[in-house]
Write a protein that holds these residues in place. Sequence first.
Motif, short mmCIF file in Angstrom:
data_model
loop_
_atom_site.label_atom_id
_atom_site.label_comp_id
_atom_site.label_asym_id
_atom_site.label_seq_id
_atom_site.Cartn_x
_atom_site.Cartn_y
_atom_site.Cartn_z
N ARG A 1 0.83 -1.21 0.00
CA ARG A 1 0.00 0.00 0.00
C ARG A 1 0.86 1.26 0.00
O ARG A 1 0.51 2.26 -0.60
CB ARG A 1 -0.94 -0.01 1.20
CG ARG A 1 -2.05 -1.07 1.09
CD ARG A 1 -2.81 -1.22 2.40
NE ARG A 1 -3.40 0.04 2.83
CZ ARG A 1 -4.55 0.52 2.36
NH1 ARG A 1 -5.23 -0.18 1.48
NH2 ARG A 1 -5.01 1.67 2.76
N LEU B 1 -2.39 -2.17 -9.00
CA LEU B 1 -2.55 -2.83 -7.71
C LEU B 1 -3.67 -3.85 -7.82
O LEU B 1 -4.81 -3.52 -8.13
CB LEU B 1 -2.89 -1.77 -6.64
CG LEU B 1 -3.14 -2.26 -5.22
CD1 LEU B 1 -1.95 -3.01 -4.66
CD2 LEU B 1 -3.47 -1.07 -4.31
N PHE C 1 -5.84 -6.57 -5.77
CA PHE C 1 -6.14 -6.89 -4.37
C PHE C 1 -6.33 -8.39 -4.17
O PHE C 1 -6.66 -9.13 -5.09
CB PHE C 1 -7.41 -6.17 -3.93
CG PHE C 1 -7.22 -4.69 -3.75
CD1 PHE C 1 -6.93 -4.17 -2.50
CD2 PHE C 1 -7.35 -3.83 -4.81
CE1 PHE C 1 -6.77 -2.82 -2.32
CE2 PHE C 1 -7.19 -2.47 -4.65
CZ PHE C 1 -6.90 -1.96 -3.41
N ASP D 1 -8.77 -10.09 -2.66
CA ASP D 1 -10.04 -10.67 -3.09
C ASP D 1 -10.61 -9.90 -4.27
O ASP D 1 -11.82 -9.65 -4.35
CB ASP D 1 -11.04 -10.81 -1.94
CG ASP D 1 -10.97 -9.64 -0.99
OD1 ASP D 1 -10.25 -8.68 -1.31
OD2 ASP D 1 -11.62 -9.67 0.06
N VAL E 1 -11.63 -7.26 -5.57
CA VAL E 1 -12.24 -5.95 -5.49
C VAL E 1 -12.71 -5.46 -6.86
O VAL E 1 -12.46 -4.33 -7.26
CB VAL E 1 -11.28 -4.92 -4.83
CG1 VAL E 1 -12.00 -3.64 -4.48
CG2 VAL E 1 -10.68 -5.50 -3.56
N LEU E 2 -13.41 -6.33 -7.56
CA LEU E 2 -14.05 -5.89 -8.80
C LEU E 2 -15.24 -5.03 -8.43
O LEU E 2 -15.91 -5.30 -7.44
CB LEU E 2 -14.50 -7.10 -9.63
CG LEU E 2 -13.37 -7.99 -10.15
CD1 LEU E 2 -13.94 -9.24 -10.81
CD2 LEU E 2 -12.48 -7.23 -11.12
N THR F 1 -6.07 -4.37 -14.40
CA THR F 1 -4.87 -3.62 -14.07
C THR F 1 -3.90 -3.59 -15.26
O THR F 1 -3.35 -2.55 -15.59
CB THR F 1 -4.20 -4.24 -12.84
OG1 THR F 1 -5.10 -4.12 -11.75
CG2 THR F 1 -2.90 -3.55 -12.51
#
Lengths: 215, 251, 343
Positions: C43, C80, C82, C84, C86-87, C142
């Motif tokens: 992050r 980035l 994630f 899980d 994060v769609l 991404t």
Amino acid sequence: MTVFAAASLQPAFDKIAAQIHVDATFNYAGTQTLTAQLTQGAEADVFASADKTQMKTLLDAGLIAGAPEVFAHNRLEIAVAKGNPKGIHSLADLARPGLVVVLADPSVPAGKYAQQALAKANVTVHPASLEPQVTGVLSKVALGEADAGIVYVSDVVTSQKVQGVPIPDSQNVVADYPIAALKNAQHNSNAAAFIAFVLAPDGQSILKAAGFEPA
Amino acid sequence: MALAGLGLLLFLLPLAGLVVRAPWGQVGQELLAPQTATALGLSIFCSVTATAIALVLGIPLALVLSRTTGTLRSVLRALTTLPMVLPPVVGGVALLLAFGRRGLIGAPLYQLFGVQIPFTTTAAVIAETFVAMPFLVIAIEGGLRSLDQRYEEAARALGANSWKVFARVTLPLLRPAIFSGAVLCWARALGEFGATITFAGNLPGRTQTVPLAVYIALESKPEAAIVLSLVLLAVSLAILIGLRDRWLGEP
Amino acid sequence: MSLHATINVERNGFALSVDMTVFDGETVAVLGPNGAGKTTLLRALAGLVRITGHVELDGYVFDDSATNRHVPTEERQVGLVFQDHVLFPHMTVLQNVAFGLRRDGERIAGAWLERAGLGDKANALPSQLSGGQAQRVALLRTLVTEPRLLLLDEPLSALDVSIRAEVRRELARQLAAFKGIRILVTHDPLEAIALADRLVVLERGKIVQSGSPIDVTAKPRSRFVADLAGVNLLRGRGRGDHIELDNGATIAVPGAGEDDVFAVIHPHAVALYRAKPEGTPRNVWPARVEDLDLHAERVRVRLGGPVPLVAEVTTSAVRDLHLEPGTDAWVAVKATEISVYPA
């Protein structure tokens, strides 16, 4: 003992209560509201109305013990801001364009009387608001939102924040205030004593000081 | 279960009272009375306008609230929720002291432009917004706080600026919260009485919304008051059910 | 092209302090136990966490606390992905993939989806995808933005074990096709070894070891790495021909030097006996069996005693020696089976 009394009576009745040393609870509200509460079964010992019509409603419903007696009269007055900045001297002045006039709604006695007075004076007013209670008229004049309103003389006398402009007898309306004990009263002797005091000279002078005319 | 039933009964019994006591013979006549349509039209106009204003002002407010912490947050939150705990009549007086002819903002407005807000439809809308907006803000703030902030982070990592993140990600994800907040706000605005009567007064066609008309009618014609109440109830139920199907898909 | 990062983050009593350089085309796996600070590191590189220090990619400064410089995430061109996925749940797969594109987004996104064999899912909502598909869409979303730095947070851990191997192969292909710097965070050594050129081991906010997977596992420098390499790691002080452990026990090993050292003993070099053995091995200690763990034909036996070790023996040895928790045994390790390197 419980007394149901028209809201306009509060200043006078509070003084009377302090003098008679009777443990009394007062329910002050618009006469219509009180009538509605009583017909729906509210328990009370005394009913003091600002209007004969409402008293008659209760009489017809068989809720009144004995004959109601008129104990006071009230007249209308124009309430204006202190010093009368808008120079209002008569009901006719209320029709002036640009003037913010507030009346009581015709469904309550003060509003009904105001309409009668305006009709007698042959004046058409476009009110900014028809308040459901006289106190609403009074507070709007007192807060400076309205330039004028039609209220009871007793309201002007009690309020410290407005000034009254008298309405001549020819245009005025006299409201009769009847009082009576209720049939289902739990405290008959106290009720009778209270009514007697209101009608006696001591009670009458308190009412007079509060702006009412004696019976 | 028993308690739930009791709770439901508390809602249903007064409603049943209205329905049982309704003068069904006079319903048609009361419905067709021009005052009824006027009051209902005004009520819908004012409550919808108040909700629209609450959305425009309340969403940014909720965003600010959800992004502050500590004492500032407590203070802001208390200020926002104040109208919820304030007796509406007091709210009306407060509005008069702010927007009235002698009010903080009202006085210069009146002196400079001759504008008087009290006794106007604008005043009715302001009163309803004042009382109802907290419901919207609280609902949306709750939605924002429970929102997984990684959606916004993912959007930023994909190059989206703050505005794009808000418009394309935050706002759509908040839709359920915004919707329920708006419905609560609208319902509260529709039923608003105390602040309106105090701040805006009561004049048919201008400031007399249905709750005010009901109150006035209660003094003279209780049957009309019951009919009007039922009309208000039916309209709000119809709109709530209709919106639910349209916006939330199946319940 | 390279990434230079000196990152210090302090929050709620946790401190992350990392200094790392990653070169172009390299895939680095940041490996460490839960709570080591791996995600915070990622992050920070993405600009989602304010840091003290300096981060620079290809000479472009992202962060520099000395000059109070902080480039916001959206301007970093850092990809980035994630854990899980994060769609965005309210967008279709196509809209998700097109989100980071400016012009012609949906056409380009559609082409990428086709190429990835996900063309038929373009109009599906994320909730209609399997875990593996969601992971691939998240990576595509991404990659289409052509980031200069690709950061993956536990890319496979949200997936069902049964499909992990397949998705891992796919991920390896996609990572190989990506030209920039790749950093992935994981707590799964298999994932790290399969995907990365270099491992960076992070523990309690600090890098404890870094190097190729072979180097790192051959010479573990922490219990965590030793465990994932499956070897015994001991630490002590060299005393010429033996090592003295902190608890006073000694291990004979030639060329131990005179400094702090690590010693690695492979479990299959640990021999077990019921009676004290006679003969060559000089390292013989009494031990008590603590527990047994069956791995196919082999059994791992955890032993307590002056030198705590794990031994790997055959199932028949367990039977012959009547090994079970609480059994007393003798341990023998040949000095030549012990590798020693400076701590």
